[in-house]
Design a protein around this motif. Structure first.
Motif: not given
Length: 476
Positions: A232-258
């Motif tokens: 959060g301290a080092e991201a260029t756009d933390p308030y948008r990038a971090i939520p996208r990364a959190v949701m996106g990584s969970a969704l990507l991992a889930g689709l790969l696992y299935m």
């Protein structure tokens, strides 16, 4: 806990490379922390043992529960950013004590998952080398040497640059995933079964109890998906990038696992064949005529585990860095490298706690993957406790701020918290075989040590203890 600690709060020159990490690199941190390819190597067979043809659906249910947790994390991530991840988030509604419990649990989780993954990295590196005729690293001594070398590589990369570490981790993970997908696509080409496996699509022969139990295993495959929040301290756009990364990584991992679970069941002609396999991906590569890729698969799994080590060191070190800047832990841990602008002192402090358990368990004669299972399990408990707390904190925060979607936040928060409590319960009952039966109590003991330390700080210096979770920036 010296009083000379740097002043709390996110403002000021803390020595980190603030606002330098791109959105892609933020996402790479979360993906590396989850390490989908490492999970795919062994999780589907375990899932199929209880869920049968419903194993892929168990992963779907696990993904749904994790996305509920991700939503709760994003409630905070859109408004607060810092090095402390969930530790800084829960402060906003659970106060300093709740923040410390969250942070200490997350710290235990990151250290143990990093340690277990180090064992996995050494195991698969040894197998990859053995596959090309270098067998010196398959024994205990060789495994220890590999683990120490890989730990040194991970530390060097995480100190050198958070951007470099994120890029390397992402590259390693992507290459590994591509290799896995190539093999699994070949499974469909070579298999006598149709792409549309009626038995799996109808969950034929699966029981509700079996599917639900497999969800417990499935949830463990997502642990660490919120890793981007530590940047959060080092991201260029933390308030948008971090939520996208959190949701996106969970969704990507889930689709790969299935996909991977579905394809592996198809490749073995049913769940029983998958469960009976000692090494599913190796056997599928042979069955698909791609046996020559086994070396690369093993190297890919090793790289995936190494990516987890780097990601976990990143999370743990930044947690300690934030706590040190608040004065909750010794101030020297809050020093950043003058050139690389990374929390180098905290990274060095974390490293022995990552490497020593791995070496000790391997020296005791434990197989590399078994060592991964044992040490990772302790870490998973830490992550689960931090997830429960953030799920309970999110609706309280929404109600406190008067923001919209209170009802859905309560619903998803309770779903996420209940899922984690259930997973913990199933690790206690029925009582698992040794040493799995003692691992929850090792975690509880480590948790108590941290709470005792915080309690002592609170008695000695309540104002300092009250700073827990304050080292963060808030959106305007």
């Amino acid at each position: 806990m010296p009083a000379s600690a740097p002043p709390p709060g996110g403002a000021g020159d803390d020595g980190l490379a603030r606002r330098s990490v791109t959105t892609f690199e933020v996402g790479a941190q979360s993906v590396a922390n989850v390490a989908p390819s490492a999970v795919i190597a062994f999780a589907p067979a375990s899932m199929a043992a209880s869920a049968g043809n419903g194993a892929w659906f168990s992963f779907f249910l696990a993904m749904a529960a994790v996305l509920a947790i991700a939503y709760c994390i994003c409630v905070f991530a859109r408004r607060r950013a810092g090095t402390g991840s969930l530790y800084a988030f829960t402060r906003l509604s659970l106060g300093p004590a709740g923040a410390f419990v969250t942070g200490w649990a997350l710290l235990l989780g990151a250290v143990c998952i990093g340690s277990g993954s180090l064992a996995g990295a050494g195991y698969y590196t040894g197998r990859a080398l053995d596959g090309i005729g270098v067998s010196a690293f398959t024994g205990v001594t060789g495994q220890v040497l590999l683990d120490v070398l890989l730990a040194a590589i991970a530390v060097r990369l995480t100190i050198a640059s958070v951007r470099t570490a994120a890029r390397v981790a992402a590259t390693l993970e992507v290459v590994s995933i591509v290799l896995i997908v190539v093999v699994l696509l070949a499974v469909f080409v070579k298999s006598d079964h149709n792409l549309f496996d009626a038995d799996q699509l109808t969950l034929s022969g699966s029981s509700l109890d079996g599917i639900v139990f497999a969800v417990v295993l499935g949830v463990l495959g997502f642990v660490g998906f919120e890793g981007a929040a530590s940047l959060g301290a080092e991201a260029t756009d933390p308030y948008r990038a971090i939520p996208r990364a959190v949701m996106g990584s969970a969704l990507l991992a889930g689709l790969l696992y299935m996909f991977a679970t579905y394809a592996q069941v198809v490749g073995f002609g049913g769940p029983d064949g998958l469960v009976a396999s000692a090494d599913p991906m190796d056997e599928l590569a042979e069955l698909s005529g791609l046996g020559f890729l086994k070396f690369f698969l093993h190297a890919g799994f090793a790289a995936s585990f190494l990516a987890v080590v780097m990601a976990c060191v990143t999370v743990a070190a930044r947690l300690l860095f934030g706590m040190a800047r608040e004065g909750v832990v010794p101030a020297r841990l809050g020093r950043a490298h003058p050139t690389h602008k990374t929390p180098s002192t905290a990274i060095w402090a974390v490293t022995p706690f990552v490497a020593i358990p791995t070496v000790a368990v391997i020296v005791a004669g434990t197989n590399g993957l078994d060592a991964t299972t044992y040490i990772d399990t302790i870490g998973v408990f830490g992550y689960m406790l931090s997830y429960v707390l953030v799920c309970l904190a999110a609706p309280l925060f929404v109600r406190k701020t008067g923001a919209k979607a209170l009802a859905i936040t309560w619903a998803l928060g309770l779903i996420g918290a209940a899922a984690m409590v259930y997973v913990f319960y199933r690790n206690l009952w029925p009582i698992p075989e040794s040493p799995l039966n003692v691992l929850p109590y090792i975690f509880v003991g480590a948790l108590v040590v941290g709470l005792a330390g915080y309690g002592a700080l609170h008695l000695r210096n309540p104002q300092q203890a009250a700073q827990a979770g304050t080292f963060a920036d808030d959106a305007a």
